[in-house]
Design a protein around this motif. Structure first.
Motif, PDB file in Angstrom:
ATOM      1  N   TYR A 102      56.761  74.989  36.897  1.00 43.46           N
ATOM      2  CA  TYR A 102      55.593  74.459  37.603  1.00 43.46           C
ATOM      3  C   TYR A 102      55.936  73.057  38.094  1.00 43.46           C
ATOM      4  N   THR A 114      49.709  77.367  43.262  1.00 47.20           N
ATOM      5  CA  THR A 114      48.996  77.648  42.020  1.00 47.20           C
ATOM      6  C   THR A 114      48.042  76.504  41.728  1.00 47.20           C
ATOM      7  N   PHE A 133      49.507  70.974  38.305  1.00 44.50           N
ATOM      8  CA  PHE A 133      50.631  71.621  38.964  1.00 44.50           C
ATOM      9  C   PHE A 133      50.128  72.468  40.129  1.00 44.50           C
ATOM     10  N   GLU A 136      54.200  77.181  41.549  1.00 46.09           N
ATOM     11  CA  GLU A 136      54.722  77.993  40.446  1.00 46.09           C
ATOM     12  C   GLU A 136      55.936  78.752  40.954  1.00 46.09           C
TER      13      GLU A 136
END
Length: 113
Positions: A105, A38, A25, A28
């Motif tokens: 995410y 992130t 991911f 965020e």
């Protein structure tokens, strides 16, 4: 003949490799705030009923498959989790029991369940 039947039966019980996938991911999103960059990853091991994360293992409590979407429901201390995958695109949300608050995410997954 019996030897061939026994050999064939033995190969039927060979364990298949566990199916897992890794999700990465890159965004965020906390509640209604602007999303931030992130670097977060998890591994989904459905044969073992768990999602493995940096902050601990989560227990998978259910999986729903309606092609092309797969949704994994998981639980952990203090929150409930939802992993949704459609092709390579993935979304992982944490729903905190303190609040309620949610963190989303956005990323991708590789591998298959």
């Amino acid at each position: 003949m019996l030897k061939q039947i026994c050999a064939a039966a033995a190969t039927c019980f060979v364990a298949l490799p566990a199916l897992a996938q890794t999700c990465t991911f890159t965004a965020e999103c906390y509640e209604a705030e602007t999303c931030q960059d992130t670097s977060f990853a998890l591994t989904a091991e459905l044969d073992d009923a768990k999602l493995i994360t940096d902050f601990g293992d989560l227990t998978v409590v259910g999986v729903k498959r309606v092609a092309p979407l797969t949704t994994v429901f998981a639980t952990g201390e203090g929150a409930e989790y939802l992993l949704s995958r459609n092709g390579d695109t993935a979304r992982f949300t944490a729903h905190s029991n303190d609040g309620p608050t949610a963190i989303t995410y956005l990323g991708t997954c590789e591998g298959e369940f």
